[in-house]
Design an enzyme around this catalytic site. Structure first.
Site, PDB file in Angstrom:
ATOM      1  N   ASP A  11     -12.277  17.099  70.444  1.00  0.00           N
ATOM      2  CA  ASP A  11     -10.963  17.679  70.149  1.00  0.00           C
ATOM      3  C   ASP A  11      -9.955  16.550  69.960  1.00  0.00           C
ATOM      4  O   ASP A  11      -9.784  15.709  70.840  1.00  0.00           O
ATOM      5  CB  ASP A  11     -10.552  18.582  71.326  1.00  0.00           C
ATOM      6  CG  ASP A  11      -9.358  19.462  71.002  1.00  0.00           C
ATOM      7  OD1 ASP A  11      -8.839  19.369  69.873  1.00  0.00           O
ATOM      8  OD2 ASP A  11      -8.942  20.230  71.881  1.00  0.00           O
ATOM      9  N   ASP A 112      -9.127  19.760  63.665  1.00  0.00           N
ATOM     10  CA  ASP A 112      -9.021  18.883  64.827  1.00  0.00           C
ATOM     11  C   ASP A 112     -10.074  19.130  65.905  1.00  0.00           C
ATOM     12  O   ASP A 112      -9.925  18.665  67.032  1.00  0.00           O
ATOM     13  CB  ASP A 112      -7.618  19.005  65.446  1.00  0.00           C
ATOM     14  CG  ASP A 112      -7.304  20.424  65.902  1.00  0.00           C
ATOM     15  OD1 ASP A 112      -8.091  21.343  65.593  1.00  0.00           O
ATOM     16  OD2 ASP A 112      -6.276  20.610  66.565  1.00  0.00           O
ATOM     17  N   GLU A 113     -11.155  19.838  65.577  1.00  0.00           N
ATOM     18  CA  GLU A 113     -12.195  20.027  66.590  1.00  0.00           C
ATOM     19  C   GLU A 113     -13.544  20.322  65.953  1.00  0.00           C
ATOM     20  O   GLU A 113     -13.635  20.866  64.858  1.00  0.00           O
ATOM     21  CB  GLU A 113     -11.828  21.130  67.582  1.00  0.00           C
ATOM     22  CG  GLU A 113     -11.651  22.496  66.978  1.00  0.00           C
ATOM     23  CD  GLU A 113     -11.393  23.571  68.032  1.00  0.00           C
ATOM     24  OE1 GLU A 113     -12.073  23.550  69.089  1.00  0.00           O
ATOM     25  OE2 GLU A 113     -10.518  24.425  67.800  1.00  0.00           O
TER      26      GLU A 113
END
Length: 365
Positions: A11, A112-113
């Site tokens: 993350d 973002d992950e």
């Protein structure tokens, strides 16, 4: 045969702000909010990402820009910036390219992950997995210039909780025999998918930690929250998750979303916006020589809650007329039960064929 999977959740910490810090290092010590400004002018819009310096004062993602500014009143060094999705996409692509190279199976979740199954290359050894996770963090920092937090465990659920445990720039390893010890003292809200209403109801039952939650049997949970949710809560409290990491690349959809000139649920007003967005999405699909099979619309309502509807077509298509007809039908269906005015409106296509590895496209205007 290995008796346990080794799964990572990566993350990127306060991602949009980190991206801004790359081109403006002077931002690093300051409270920073990256915002989606609407075309209504002034402070109309919402915070997309707030860094930890801003979060200390109560500013956070999803909050209105005006409220975030009130939270940061008196902080003369507070900075509010508009989103720059093209910049963030480029950095995300670089980082995801680095991360995917470390995985046996790579599952893209969002900009973002991501999840990684690394069971094979670690031989199921969590010590080796810890070294691999540190290599990932170092490589992302070196190649993409951003920091990330990594959770390592036997499944996706616990890894997601673990990646959030020591943010920012964290690394938390939870081996199979340590899952219960790790989860028990955490608050119930730390379980992904536990919303405020569920948390409030459990608090009324004097249940605050995951260990407390385990005192409820599955039948009690099913009766209180329904079979599907009750079963999920029961298993999550015990760190159980059988969902595998499934190969999923970054290319998942094309979409457009727009802030309306006024909040509305009037069909004609909304249909005109959707017609132009369909044209834009279709232009992108055509330029990339792709077809789509799934069509959806997306509402952000006046109270900032989200609603969406989608439909799977019988066969993939590139037809603008079919896209507009499907979107118009979804809008009419949605408005039949729409009780709240709509603030932002979007259209998307997915289930793409002839994908050539380009990342998803999301434009705000």
């Amino acid at each position: 045969m290995l008796d346990s999977r080794v799964v990572m959740h990566v993350d990127f910490d306060y991602f949009y702000v980190q991206c801004e810090e790359i081109r403006r290092p002077d931002l690093r010590p300051k409270p920073v909010c990256v915002c989606v400004y609407s075309d209504r002018g002034g402070d109309s819009g919402a915070v997309a990402t707030a860094n930890y310096a801003a979060r200390k004062y109560g500013a956070k993602s999803g909050m209105s820009i005006a409220l975030a500014k009130r939270k940061l009143v008196g902080r003369d060094d507070a900075v509010f910036l508009p989103v720059d999705f093209a910049h963030y996409e480029n950095i995300s692509e670089t980082a995801m390219g680095v991360i995917s190279g470390f995985a046996d199976v790579f599952e893209y979740v969002g900009k973002d992950e991501a999840y990684l199954d690394v069971t094979g290359r670690t031989g199921g050894d969590f010590g080796r997995a810890g070294h691999l996770a540190q290599q990932i963090k170092n490589s992302v920092r070196d190649k993409a210039k951003i920091g990330c937090s990594v959770g390592v465990s036997p499944n996706k659920l616990v890894s997601k909780i673990a990646s959030d445990y020591q943010k920012p720039d964290g690394l938390t390893i939870v081996s199979k025999e340590k899952v219960e010890e790790f989860l028990d003292p955490l608050e119930i809200r730390d379980i992904p998918g536990i919303g405020s209403k569920t948390e409030k109801r459990l608090a009324e039952m004097n249940l605050k930690t995951i260990q407390d939650l385990k005192s409820l049997g599955i039948f009690d949970l099913n009766e209180e929250f329904g079979r599907k949710n009750g079963t999920y809560i029961y298993n999550a409290a015990r760190g159980k998750d059988e969902n595998p990491v499934s190969k999923r690349d970054a290319q998942i959809q094309y979409s457009r979303i727009s802030t309306l000139k006024k909040d509305s649920r009037e069909y004609g007003f909304l249909a005109e916006y959707l017609r132009h967005m369909c044209e834009d999405v279709h232009r992108t699909v055509s330029e990339n020589n792709q077809m789509f099979r799934s069509v959806g619309i997306h509402f952000v309502q006046s109270d900032m809650s989200v609603r969406s509807k989608s439909r799977m077509l019988r066969a993939p298509t590139m037809s603008l007329e079919e896209l507009q007809r499907c979107v118009d039908g979804l809008l009419k269906e949605a408005l039949e039960s729409q009780k709240t005015d709509i603030r932002r409106l979007g259209v998307r296509v997915s289930e793409l064929t002839e994908v050539r590895g380009q990342s998803d496209i999301t434009s705000y205007f």
